[in-house]
Design a protein around this motif. Structure first.
Motif, PDB file in Angstrom:
ATOM      1  N   LEU A 270      54.437  45.063  36.228  1.00 57.11           N
ATOM      2  CA  LEU A 270      54.631  43.646  36.147  1.00 57.11           C
ATOM      3  C   LEU A 270      53.861  42.697  37.138  1.00 57.11           C
ATOM      4  N   THR A 271      53.158  43.369  38.197  1.00 55.63           N
ATOM      5  CA  THR A 271      52.144  42.589  38.896  1.00 55.63           C
ATOM      6  C   THR A 271      50.861  42.168  38.208  1.00 55.63           C
ATOM      7  N   GLU A 272      50.532  43.076  37.476  1.00 57.25           N
ATOM      8  CA  GLU A 272      49.231  42.967  36.888  1.00 57.25           C
ATOM      9  C   GLU A 272      49.136  43.680  35.546  1.00 57.25           C
ATOM     10  N   PRO A 273      49.844  43.119  34.467  1.00 58.41           N
ATOM     11  CA  PRO A 273      49.822  44.050  33.183  1.00 58.41           C
ATOM     12  C   PRO A 273      48.704  44.487  32.647  1.00 58.41           C
ATOM     13  N   ALA A 274      47.492  43.708  32.696  1.00 56.96           N
ATOM     14  CA  ALA A 274      46.254  43.819  32.319  1.00 56.96           C
ATOM     15  C   ALA A 274      45.491  44.900  32.916  1.00 56.96           C
ATOM     16  N   SER A 275      46.125  45.515  34.160  1.00 53.22           N
ATOM     17  CA  SER A 275      45.534  46.669  34.745  1.00 53.22           C
ATOM     18  C   SER A 275      45.849  47.984  33.861  1.00 53.22           C
ATOM     19  N   ALA A 276      46.464  47.509  32.948  1.00 55.18           N
ATOM     20  CA  ALA A 276      46.650  48.882  31.984  1.00 55.18           C
ATOM     21  C   ALA A 276      45.327  49.309  31.217  1.00 55.18           C
TER      22      ALA A 276
ATOM     23  N   LEU B 142      42.045  47.133  32.138  1.00 53.36           N
ATOM     24  CA  LEU B 142      41.254  46.602  32.928  1.00 53.36           C
ATOM     25  C   LEU B 142      41.159  46.686  34.471  1.00 53.36           C
ATOM     26  N   PRO B 143      40.118  47.206  35.041  1.00 51.25           N
ATOM     27  CA  PRO B 143      40.291  47.410  36.744  1.00 51.25           C
ATOM     28  C   PRO B 143      41.001  46.083  37.239  1.00 51.25           C
ATOM     29  N   LEU B 144      41.745  46.277  38.114  1.00 55.75           N
ATOM     30  CA  LEU B 144      42.574  45.222  38.943  1.00 55.75           C
ATOM     31  C   LEU B 144      41.981  44.142  39.278  1.00 55.75           C
ATOM     32  N   SER B 145      40.623  44.290  40.048  1.00 53.01           N
ATOM     33  CA  SER B 145      39.924  43.140  40.390  1.00 53.01           C
ATOM     34  C   SER B 145      39.321  42.375  39.181  1.00 53.01           C
ATOM     35  N   THR B 146      38.831  43.277  38.138  1.00 52.27           N
ATOM     36  CA  THR B 146      38.427  42.335  36.973  1.00 52.27           C
ATOM     37  C   THR B 146      39.441  41.341  36.406  1.00 52.27           C
ATOM     38  N   ALA B 147      40.492  42.030  36.242  1.00 53.41           N
ATOM     39  CA  ALA B 147      41.947  41.223  35.777  1.00 53.41           C
ATOM     40  C   ALA B 147      42.190  40.099  36.448  1.00 53.41           C
ATOM     41  N   ALA B 148      42.107  40.174  37.786  1.00 47.50           N
ATOM     42  CA  ALA B 148      42.345  39.020  38.774  1.00 47.50           C
ATOM     43  C   ALA B 148      41.233  38.022  38.432  1.00 47.50           C
ATOM     44  N   LEU B 149      40.023  38.300  38.532  1.00 48.37           N
ATOM     45  CA  LEU B 149      38.783  37.377  38.382  1.00 48.37           C
ATOM     46  C   LEU B 149      39.066  36.664  36.985  1.00 48.37           C
TER      47      LEU B 149
ATOM     48  N   ILE C 270      41.619  36.319  27.521  1.00 52.53           N
ATOM     49  CA  ILE C 270      42.871  35.157  27.891  1.00 52.53           C
ATOM     50  C   ILE C 270      44.153  35.895  27.467  1.00 52.53           C
ATOM     51  N   ASP C 271      44.372  36.380  26.481  1.00 54.01           N
ATOM     52  CA  ASP C 271      45.683  36.748  25.900  1.00 54.01           C
ATOM     53  C   ASP C 271      46.212  37.938  27.006  1.00 54.01           C
ATOM     54  N   LEU C 272      45.080  38.694  26.928  1.00 51.14           N
ATOM     55  CA  LEU C 272      45.442  39.828  28.026  1.00 51.14           C
ATOM     56  C   LEU C 272      46.002  39.599  29.398  1.00 51.14           C
TER      57      LEU C 272
END
Length: 206
Positions: free
Chosen positions: A3-9, A11-18, A82-84
């Protein structure tokens, strides 16, 4: 999901944040601006941007001695990404939409806790404060069925459970008058999903 970074499922966490920063604006960013907003080191952000640029997902241009980068929204993968990176917002919208469709509407509904703060995990619940109308009993079949169906849909959509904090107006008044510690969390972290504004509702109950 996380729930902090759903896309980390996926994508790498830093890539999702960027990508979330890039997806949130049409403007171009310098490397340092992008890194700061995504809370990623400048050196690592540069590596990620170079990799995304190599795939055509990020456009980089020289301007005044600086490199500016922006998301290539014309890329075939852009909309999917973008959706992710906006899945967390989409989950909250789904929850709000379900509550808005209830035949018995709450006086107030808000998300609080780790999900609202953005520091949850894959095992975190979505903590939801519900303030019931006076006319609705906690054991009402219609009321409890609404909660059950919505919780099942959110579990299906995210893998996370909903923890309902289901209280009456009288319960809220007692919590206010006894200065229950959780009141501060509701005030500080609450994200309204439906019904009255929480602070405005407290004025009426105090």
């Amino acid at each position: 999901m996380d729930l902090t970074e759903p896309a980390s499922a996926v994508l790498p966490l830093s890539t999702a944040a960027l990508l979330r920063v890039l997806a949130g604006a049409d403007d171009a960013f310098t490397g340092r601006q992008l890194a700061r907003m995504a809370r990623v080191s400048h050196a690592h952000a540069a590596k990620v941007v170079d990799r995304l640029a190599a795939h055509g997902l990020v456009l980089v241009e020289e301007r005044g001695g600086s490199k500016l980068c922006r998301l290539n929204r014309a890329h075939l993968m852009a909309n999917a990404l973008i959706d992710l990176v906006k899945v967390r917002k989409s989950l909250f919208e789904l929850l709000a939409d379900h509550i808005a469709a209830w035949s018995l509407a709450p006086i107030h509904a808000s998300l609080f806790g780790s999900a609202a703060r953005g520091d949850g995990s894959t095992s975190s619940d979505l903590d939801v404060l519900l303030v019931r109308p006076v006319s609705v009993d906690v054991d009402s079949e219609q009321w409890t069925t609404q909660l059950l169906k919505t919780a099942m849909r959110i579990r299906e959509a995210s893998g996370n459970d909903v923890a309902w904090f289901d209280i009456s107006v009288d319960d809220l008044q007692r919590a206010v008058h006894s200065a229950e510690p959780i009141m501060e969390e509701w005030r500080r972290d609450g994200l309204r999903l439906a019904g009255e504004d929480f602070v405005a509702m407290l004025r009426k109950t105090s």
